[in-house]
Design a protein around this motif. Sequence first.
Motif, mmCIF file in Angstrom:
data_model
loop_
_atom_site.group_PDB
_atom_site.id
_atom_site.type_symbol
_atom_site.label_atom_id
_atom_site.label_comp_id
_atom_site.label_asym_id
_atom_site.label_seq_id
_atom_site.Cartn_x
_atom_site.Cartn_y
_atom_site.Cartn_z
ATOM 1 N N VAL A 133 0.704 -1.087 -0.038
ATOM 2 C CA VAL A 133 -0.094 0.513 -0.099
ATOM 3 C C VAL A 133 1.027 1.173 0.233
ATOM 4 C CG1 VAL A 133 -1.291 0.880 1.319
ATOM 5 C CG2 VAL A 133 -1.838 -0.925 1.204
ATOM 6 N N GLN A 134 1.881 1.198 0.639
ATOM 7 C CA GLN A 134 2.393 2.511 1.198
ATOM 8 C C GLN A 134 3.041 2.622 0.020
ATOM 9 O OE1 GLN A 134 5.650 2.229 4.087
ATOM 10 N NE2 GLN A 134 4.919 0.314 4.192
ATOM 11 N N ILE A 135 3.223 1.893 -1.195
ATOM 12 C CA ILE A 135 4.517 2.081 -2.416
ATOM 13 C C ILE A 135 3.217 2.364 -3.522
ATOM 14 C CG2 ILE A 135 5.518 0.651 -4.070
ATOM 15 C CD1 ILE A 135 7.262 1.650 -2.047
ATOM 16 N N ASN A 136 2.522 1.748 -3.429
ATOM 17 C CA ASN A 136 0.945 1.466 -4.710
ATOM 18 C C ASN A 136 0.419 3.218 -4.411
ATOM 19 O OD1 ASN A 136 1.828 -0.911 -5.450
ATOM 20 N ND2 ASN A 136 0.027 -1.774 -5.010
ATOM 21 N N ILE A 137 0.439 3.828 -3.309
ATOM 22 C CA ILE A 137 -0.249 5.236 -3.361
ATOM 23 C C ILE A 137 0.834 5.967 -3.623
ATOM 24 C CG2 ILE A 137 -2.293 4.144 -1.448
ATOM 25 C CD1 ILE A 137 0.070 5.835 0.373
ATOM 26 N N ARG A 138 1.772 5.599 -3.901
ATOM 27 C CA ARG A 138 2.971 6.301 -4.364
ATOM 28 C C ARG A 138 3.169 6.233 -6.235
ATOM 29 N NH1 ARG A 138 5.054 5.660 0.941
ATOM 30 N NH2 ARG A 138 5.862 8.012 1.609
ATOM 31 N N ALA A 139 2.237 5.423 -6.068
ATOM 32 C CA ALA A 139 2.173 5.279 -7.929
ATOM 33 C C ALA A 139 3.688 4.453 -8.349
ATOM 34 C CB ALA A 139 2.537 6.645 -9.070
ATOM 35 N N GLY A 140 3.740 3.115 -7.683
ATOM 36 C CA GLY A 140 4.270 2.964 -7.669
ATOM 37 C C GLY A 140 6.170 3.081 -6.860
ATOM 38 N N GLN A 141 6.618 3.910 -6.423
ATOM 39 C CA GLN A 141 7.807 4.381 -6.539
ATOM 40 C C GLN A 141 7.816 4.155 -5.361
ATOM 41 O OE1 GLN A 141 9.863 6.132 -7.951
ATOM 42 N NE2 GLN A 141 8.538 6.958 -9.977
ATOM 43 N N LEU A 142 8.987 4.150 -4.655
ATOM 44 C CA LEU A 142 9.704 3.940 -3.365
ATOM 45 C C LEU A 142 9.725 5.033 -2.534
ATOM 46 C CD1 LEU A 142 12.892 2.103 -3.702
ATOM 47 C CD2 LEU A 142 10.628 0.797 -2.694
ATOM 48 N N PRO A 143 9.761 4.591 -1.046
ATOM 49 C CA PRO A 143 9.503 6.177 -0.491
ATOM 50 C C PRO A 143 11.057 6.505 -0.385
ATOM 51 C CG PRO A 143 9.190 3.764 0.709
ATOM 52 C CD PRO A 143 9.507 3.712 -0.441
ATOM 53 N N PRO A 144 10.631 8.018 -0.670
ATOM 54 C CA PRO A 144 13.111 9.384 -0.451
ATOM 55 C C PRO A 144 12.802 8.325 0.301
ATOM 56 C CG PRO A 144 10.109 10.387 -0.340
ATOM 57 C CD PRO A 144 10.197 9.101 0.353
ATOM 58 N N ALA A 145 14.023 8.651 -0.185
ATOM 59 C CA ALA A 145 15.175 7.978 0.254
ATOM 60 C C ALA A 145 15.825 8.487 1.704
ATOM 61 C CB ALA A 145 16.858 7.743 -0.207
ATOM 62 N N GLU A 146 16.841 7.448 2.345
ATOM 63 C CA GLU A 146 17.157 9.425 3.420
ATOM 64 C C GLU A 146 17.729 9.302 3.488
ATOM 65 O OE1 GLU A 146 15.656 7.214 7.853
ATOM 66 O OE2 GLU A 146 13.581 7.041 6.472
ATOM 67 N N SER A 147 18.815 10.213 4.323
ATOM 68 C CA SER A 147 20.073 11.020 4.157
ATOM 69 C C SER A 147 21.148 9.941 3.949
ATOM 70 C CB SER A 147 19.981 11.867 5.591
ATOM 71 O OG SER A 147 20.742 10.817 6.289
ATOM 72 N N ASN A 148 20.954 8.507 4.361
ATOM 73 C CA ASN A 148 22.339 7.553 4.388
ATOM 74 C C ASN A 148 21.966 6.859 2.516
ATOM 75 O OD1 ASN A 148 19.909 6.085 4.079
ATOM 76 N ND2 ASN A 148 20.973 5.354 5.913
ATOM 77 N N GLY A 149 21.017 7.945 1.855
ATOM 78 C CA GLY A 149 20.670 7.565 0.256
ATOM 79 C C GLY A 149 20.006 5.978 0.534
ATOM 80 N N ILE A 150 19.496 5.286 1.666
ATOM 81 C CA ILE A 150 18.817 4.496 1.514
ATOM 82 C C ILE A 150 16.803 4.588 1.768
ATOM 83 C CG2 ILE A 150 18.229 2.042 2.479
ATOM 84 C CD1 ILE A 150 21.090 2.369 3.855
ATOM 85 N N SER A 151 16.216 3.899 1.068
ATOM 86 C CA SER A 151 14.845 4.083 1.489
ATOM 87 C C SER A 151 14.699 3.158 1.948
ATOM 88 C CB SER A 151 13.682 3.928 -0.464
ATOM 89 O OG SER A 151 12.687 4.537 0.008
#
Length: 286
Positions: free
Chosen positions: A259-277
């Motif tokens: 759900v948290q990916i698909n409500i973003r149209a399939g995009q991963l959540p924004p990467a954090e300061s270490n570059g990891i989502s």
Amino acid sequence: MNEAIIHSFFDEATNTVTHIVTDPSTKKAAVIDSVLDFDAKSGRTSTSSADKLIQYVEAAGLTVDWLLETHAHADHLSAAPYLKKKLGGKIGIGAHICDVQKVFKKIFNAEDISTRGEEFDHLFNDGDEFLIGELKVRVIHTPGHTPACVTYLTGKDAFVGDTLFMPDYGTARCDFPGGDAATLYQSIQRLFQLPADTRLHLCHDYPPDSRSPMWITTVEAERKHNVHVHDGVSQSAFISMREARDKTLSMPNLILPSVQINIRAGQLPPAESNGISYMKLPINAL
């Protein structure tokens, strides 16, 4: 009017069916309900399922105009952004995705989610029409499983998402946020008004041991034989059955990541300061 060429792919890991709908005269195509492979134990995504779609599209010489979602799925991640990068096309979903985003933005405390559907390229309203090449497609809002569920109808082919399953399995659950059994019943009755020979292409199948996976049925077959909602089943009887059944069902294995990916149209959540989502796991929220 041309009749669509439809090629479908069954993903055994999630019991999901992805459909590629092609206009034979122009070789323009749409991909409906794609799958991004996800291993929950490792947190890793992969693209084996999506790459099969790409291989088919390229071998057939198709041009992808649309990457369509019937709703924000709770059982698999969408591969739409990956396919868009590889094949092009616009990502489309029902306009009521905004209602779904509003609910889950709060649950996941996800400040980046717009709640206006801006993550998608196009939002469809009930009755909207669009083209896949020269194929005319009509959008039918069919909520109940989720508020944003839509059916895509072209000619005698309807892509119904999770609204209906094969007659021996029944209908979608209605216990997710925004789901409603009475609304689902009304949506199904609307589909039942389509011509009897309309082919219904499903998003999932959960076959018993006695048969292989199947994902094409008809309005006539559903009206006669659907174990939950055949002709003669009243709305009140359906609601009682559906609500009782839903209380016995466990949550889908991938609902929280999906759900948290698909409500973003399939995009991963924004990467954090270490570059990891990171995906979130809300505690005692659902």
